[in-house]
Motif scaffolding. Sequence first.
Motif, PDB file in Angstrom:
ATOM      1  N   LYS A  10      -5.352  -4.040   7.668  1.00 25.39           N
ATOM      2  CA  LYS A  10      -5.852  -2.701   7.969  1.00 25.39           C
ATOM      3  C   LYS A  10      -7.281  -2.529   7.445  1.00 25.39           C
ATOM      4  O   LYS A  10      -8.146  -1.989   8.141  1.00 25.39           O
ATOM      5  CB  LYS A  10      -4.928  -1.657   7.342  1.00 25.39           C
ATOM      6  CG  LYS A  10      -5.358  -0.220   7.621  1.00 25.39           C
ATOM      7  CD  LYS A  10      -4.364   0.775   7.048  1.00 25.39           C
ATOM      8  CE  LYS A  10      -4.785   2.204   7.353  1.00 25.39           C
ATOM      9  NZ  LYS A  10      -3.836   3.189   6.823  1.00 25.39           N
ATOM     10  N   ILE A  31       0.070  11.499   0.976  1.00 27.64           N
ATOM     11  CA  ILE A  31      -0.114  12.556   1.966  1.00 27.64           C
ATOM     12  C   ILE A  31       0.820  13.708   1.635  1.00 27.64           C
ATOM     13  O   ILE A  31       1.799  13.563   0.899  1.00 27.64           O
ATOM     14  CB  ILE A  31       0.152  12.041   3.401  1.00 27.64           C
ATOM     15  CG1 ILE A  31       1.608  11.544   3.525  1.00 27.64           C
ATOM     16  CG2 ILE A  31      -0.828  10.938   3.776  1.00 27.64           C
ATOM     17  CD1 ILE A  31       1.973  11.127   4.935  1.00 27.64           C
ATOM     18  N   GLU A  52       0.907   5.384   0.435  1.00 24.40           N
ATOM     19  CA  GLU A  52       0.122   6.504   0.948  1.00 24.40           C
ATOM     20  C   GLU A  52       0.238   7.691   0.001  1.00 24.40           C
ATOM     21  O   GLU A  52       1.160   7.783  -0.802  1.00 24.40           O
ATOM     22  CB  GLU A  52       0.612   6.896   2.338  1.00 24.40           C
ATOM     23  CG  GLU A  52       0.318   5.854   3.412  1.00 24.40           C
ATOM     24  CD  GLU A  52       0.724   6.329   4.788  1.00 24.40           C
ATOM     25  OE1 GLU A  52      -0.086   6.174   5.716  1.00 24.40           O
ATOM     26  OE2 GLU A  52       1.827   6.866   4.926  1.00 24.40           O
ATOM     27  N   LYS A  63      -1.722  -5.448   4.161  1.00 24.96           N
ATOM     28  CA  LYS A  63      -2.636  -4.406   3.703  1.00 24.96           C
ATOM     29  C   LYS A  63      -4.083  -4.768   4.015  1.00 24.96           C
ATOM     30  O   LYS A  63      -4.866  -3.946   4.483  1.00 24.96           O
ATOM     31  CB  LYS A  63      -2.462  -4.198   2.199  1.00 24.96           C
ATOM     32  CG  LYS A  63      -3.429  -3.203   1.586  1.00 24.96           C
ATOM     33  CD  LYS A  63      -3.199  -3.082   0.100  1.00 24.96           C
ATOM     34  CE  LYS A  63      -4.203  -2.104  -0.514  1.00 24.96           C
ATOM     35  NZ  LYS A  63      -4.029  -1.983  -1.966  1.00 24.96           N
ATOM     36  N   ARG A  70       7.774   5.469   2.409  1.00 23.58           N
ATOM     37  CA  ARG A  70       8.430   4.616   1.421  1.00 23.58           C
ATOM     38  C   ARG A  70       9.638   5.334   0.801  1.00 23.58           C
ATOM     39  O   ARG A  70      10.657   4.702   0.504  1.00 23.58           O
ATOM     40  CB  ARG A  70       7.433   4.244   0.315  1.00 23.58           C
ATOM     41  CG  ARG A  70       6.262   3.408   0.819  1.00 23.58           C
ATOM     42  CD  ARG A  70       6.714   2.151   1.514  1.00 23.58           C
ATOM     43  NE  ARG A  70       5.581   1.346   1.979  1.00 23.58           N
ATOM     44  CZ  ARG A  70       5.687   0.263   2.734  1.00 23.58           C
ATOM     45  NH1 ARG A  70       6.882  -0.132   3.145  1.00 23.58           N
ATOM     46  NH2 ARG A  70       4.618  -0.413   3.108  1.00 23.58           N
ATOM     47  N   GLU A  88       0.839  -1.197   0.000  1.00 23.58           N
ATOM     48  CA  GLU A  88       0.000   0.000   0.000  1.00 23.58           C
ATOM     49  C   GLU A  88       0.875   1.249   0.000  1.00 23.58           C
ATOM     50  O   GLU A  88       1.809   1.370   0.793  1.00 23.58           O
ATOM     51  CB  GLU A  88      -0.915  -0.019   1.221  1.00 23.58           C
ATOM     52  CG  GLU A  88      -1.869   1.161   1.282  1.00 23.58           C
ATOM     53  CD  GLU A  88      -2.760   1.120   2.511  1.00 23.58           C
ATOM     54  OE1 GLU A  88      -3.666   1.951   2.597  1.00 23.58           O
ATOM     55  OE2 GLU A  88      -2.525   0.266   3.378  1.00 23.58           O
ATOM     56  N   ARG A 136       3.245  15.944  -2.427  1.00 23.26           N
ATOM     57  CA  ARG A 136       2.289  14.915  -2.028  1.00 23.26           C
ATOM     58  C   ARG A 136       2.803  13.559  -2.513  1.00 23.26           C
ATOM     59  O   ARG A 136       3.157  13.397  -3.677  1.00 23.26           O
ATOM     60  CB  ARG A 136       0.905  15.203  -2.620  1.00 23.26           C
ATOM     61  CG  ARG A 136      -0.188  14.269  -2.117  1.00 23.26           C
ATOM     62  CD  ARG A 136      -1.556  14.769  -2.600  1.00 23.26           C
ATOM     63  NE  ARG A 136      -2.640  13.952  -2.074  1.00 23.26           N
ATOM     64  CZ  ARG A 136      -3.167  14.058  -0.870  1.00 23.26           C
ATOM     65  NH1 ARG A 136      -2.680  14.987  -0.034  1.00 23.26           N
ATOM     66  NH2 ARG A 136      -4.152  13.273  -0.479  1.00 23.26           N
ATOM     67  N   ASP A 146      -8.934   3.403  13.687  1.00 22.29           N
ATOM     68  CA  ASP A 146      -7.567   3.581  13.191  1.00 22.29           C
ATOM     69  C   ASP A 146      -6.802   2.285  13.389  1.00 22.29           C
ATOM     70  O   ASP A 146      -7.326   1.330  13.974  1.00 22.29           O
ATOM     71  CB  ASP A 146      -6.873   4.752  13.900  1.00 22.29           C
ATOM     72  CG  ASP A 146      -5.913   5.486  12.971  1.00 22.29           C
ATOM     73  OD1 ASP A 146      -5.381   4.832  12.057  1.00 22.29           O
ATOM     74  OD2 ASP A 146      -5.719   6.699  13.147  1.00 22.29           O
ATOM     75  N   ASP A 202       4.294   9.412  -0.705  1.00 20.15           N
ATOM     76  CA  ASP A 202       4.474   8.499   0.426  1.00 20.15           C
ATOM     77  C   ASP A 202       5.844   8.762   1.042  1.00 20.15           C
ATOM     78  O   ASP A 202       6.854   8.225   0.572  1.00 20.15           O
ATOM     79  CB  ASP A 202       4.362   7.049  -0.043  1.00 20.15           C
ATOM     80  CG  ASP A 202       4.252   6.070   1.128  1.00 20.15           C
ATOM     81  OD1 ASP A 202       4.789   6.392   2.206  1.00 20.15           O
ATOM     82  OD2 ASP A 202       3.626   5.009   0.967  1.00 20.15           O
TER      83      ASP A 202
END
Length: 914
Positions: free
Chosen positions: A880, A457, A455, A877, A501, A453, A496, A890, A498
């Motif tokens: 979650k 952000i 992200e 993954k 990673r 996975e 923006r 969460d 990850d």
Amino acid sequence: MWIKSQLSLTAKLLVSTGFALMVIVAMAALLADYSLQKILLTQIDKTFSSQLHGTVQKIKDEIQHSKNITQVLASNPLIREALDKDESRGMNSHLNTIISSYPELNYLLLVDESEDVFAVNTINHQKKKIPSENILAETITEHTLYIPLPKSQIQNSKPGVDDFLEVLELPPSLSMWVVAPILVRGHAKGWLVMSLQWQAMISQLLSEQETALKRQGYALHGIAILNQRDESVLGRYQPSENYFERSSELQMGGVQYKLTIQYKNTQIIDLLNSQRKKLVLLVVPLFVFIMVAFYYLLRSQILNRIRVLSIATEKFYNNDLKYRVEVEGTDEISGLMQAFNQMGKQIYKSQKNLEQKVDQRTEQISQVNVELTQAVSDAKQASQAKSEFLASMSHEIRTPMNGVLGMLGLLMKGQLTKEQRHKAAVANSSAQSLLSLINDILDFSKIEAGKLELEAIDFNLRQLLSEFTEAMALRAHEKQLEVILDISGVDVSLVRGDPGRLRQILTNLVGNAIKFTSEGEVVIRASIKKAGELGLIFTCVVKDSGIGIPEDKINTLFEQFTQVDASTTRHFGGTGLGLSIAKKMCELMGGSISVLSKAGEGSSFEFSVLLQMNIHSMQVLPHKDLSGLRLLVVDDNETNLEVITAQLESWGAQVTEAASGEAALSLLHMFHKQKNPPFDVAFLDMQMPGMDGAQLGQKIKQDKRFEALKLVMMTSSFDNGGDAEYFSSLGFSAYFSKPVTSSDILDALTVVASGGDVLAQAKPLVTHNYLKTFSKPIVVPSLTSLSKILLVEDNLINQEVAISILEDLGYEQVEVAENGKVAIAMLKDTPSFNLVLMDCQMPVMDGYEASKKIRAGASGDVMVNIPIIAMTANAMKEDKEKCLMAGMSDYLSKPINPEKLKATIVHWQKKSES
């Protein structure tokens, strides 16, 4: 169907044949036209050459005839006796007698040995008196037709204007002098000069030749005599592209002339056009006849027989495989018909065999489909079993690791002896290495299964690179290595993507660079460029001066569980998964990775990933205007010097470089001598050959001329305690361990250049830690609205670890439930809980079922929306997603990271308050 085929084939054959014939006819016509033109030109050349040669010869004959006459006259006894006695009486009358017999003469002169005029005729050939007495006193040496007087042979001049004609009142014209010596007793006593009417004589000759050529049918323009500059001397001549010219050389009086004939080119063109018309009238009917004959031949011999084959093909298309054609003739098409019949027989036979095989194969495929369906089902079960195994292994390994790391963390916070703390630190390091290995294996498994996975952000790219480099520098300084960060090519702040990673890729590459480098430097050079409106390509190069990689090992370097050789694992450690994971992560993030290396010469890894532009991202500009600062940077490391200089210059500062302490002192002395403005701040490297940074700083501060210069120390060695005081005592204003980040440089310049209380409060001097005090510290939120936490955990060790971590974070009201069933009851009985930390795998009732029941109201309506944070050893993954699907708020994976736990609790506290 056959008609269309026939027309198409006919058209193709006719067009191709017609084109070939047209090419042949065109080439023949061109050849005929060329030959005709050549014949015409050759004929004209031959005629004109003959005419030119004859005309030139006639001109020469006329001149020679004039010479002969002059020779005869020069032998006259009366003339010889008069010159011998120098008695000119009666000579004019004698010359008058001669001139009347030769109308082509202008005048006759007798010239004595002094080259003066001795006698001249007094009448012309028309017996009219001429003023000859005017030239008796003339000398001939200045005459335009004068030539050196010959001693024995007769000579003639070139044609030209005769100066004496005007004196003798004769009409002007081009003349020629013929001069003969008058010999007395073998010696030239004088000369006879005869002036020929050359223009009239030659004009008549040219006119006769022109008339003769025109009478032969030639479109003659004119005949002319040209001088060496191609200017017309006599005759009609006009330079033009509309005339053909032919010329012959002509020499007169020692001067070269050309006899030129011009004729109109329209005559040849008209002849050629006439012949071309005749040729076209002959060729076109012939071409049409050949095409018609070819068409009928084509139709009878080819197209009708192809029609038969076309009909047979249509029969085959309609599955009439028994149809056969009637073979006619023995040519190639007949052979094709026979082959067609043979093909029909074979196809008919093959169809019958195929139908039998299709029936058999259909039955076999039905059986294979049944087996394939079973195989797919088995594969799905195997994949599910693999996923369940990974999830189970993750949980079973992470659960005890949580206890190990948690207890070691608690142990190291207690009162320990030096030996106990050392052993605990070693155990903690080993446990962290084991956890890193587990993470690598799980990451690799996720990538292979396509379940890793990523992200998306927002994060500060420059801050991430700076903080990462600071962390890695601690390991590098233990080996006395330089770590250099160059982010001058990163001109944006917020992006923006990850960050986790990205940091993982950097950790693998930089960690390897430090691990395989015993001396020298590790350079991290990052840059970013736009790709589209909101896209960004982040590129990073990690270069080291380590052991390098043999060329034959580079191709396998990014394969899993691969290292350069077995000794690498024994000497340096590692699983061989790091680079493989980094490569796959780069590809997942839309980028790539490559390496350039030679054994013994270090390595250079370059990778790129795709990021997105954050709409709030701005150009990175210094918050203080540095354009007025004059800076000196001293460092023997060329790369470090280049990076720091580029960063300072990008902010507008004026930077001067020096590669050694001695060079820096020379610069300071030279600048002072030349009365240049002094430097404001100097950045000095500590480790330099000859004179180190401390010695250089001491020498600068001891010189009163430079005592106002503020000094910043940069050292590759880790602060061993007391370094700050030492450098402060030498007069330094700031001190940093390498790599010095761009934010530290900017903040340090702001403080050092500003001076005042901000600099004075830096005791003993400005350091990285001092600059961090200007940032706002992270404040643990108050617990007024979040006072009670329920920990649902069946493992006793993990219970103790979690409680201790929560207490360290300031959360002291923590109660424990050993399974989901107990947790539901406790929440129902005590509705004052504000947050639940839920393990997933527990006996009696697991965390998934418990969460579902809580959301369904099993603990009362008050607890339906309570924040539930999963704390599980399952790190896949789908784990979650499973937690969120069960109603949890969460997700945190074990071993528990205190900082992540704190941030998650703060997040849900703020959300609850809002």
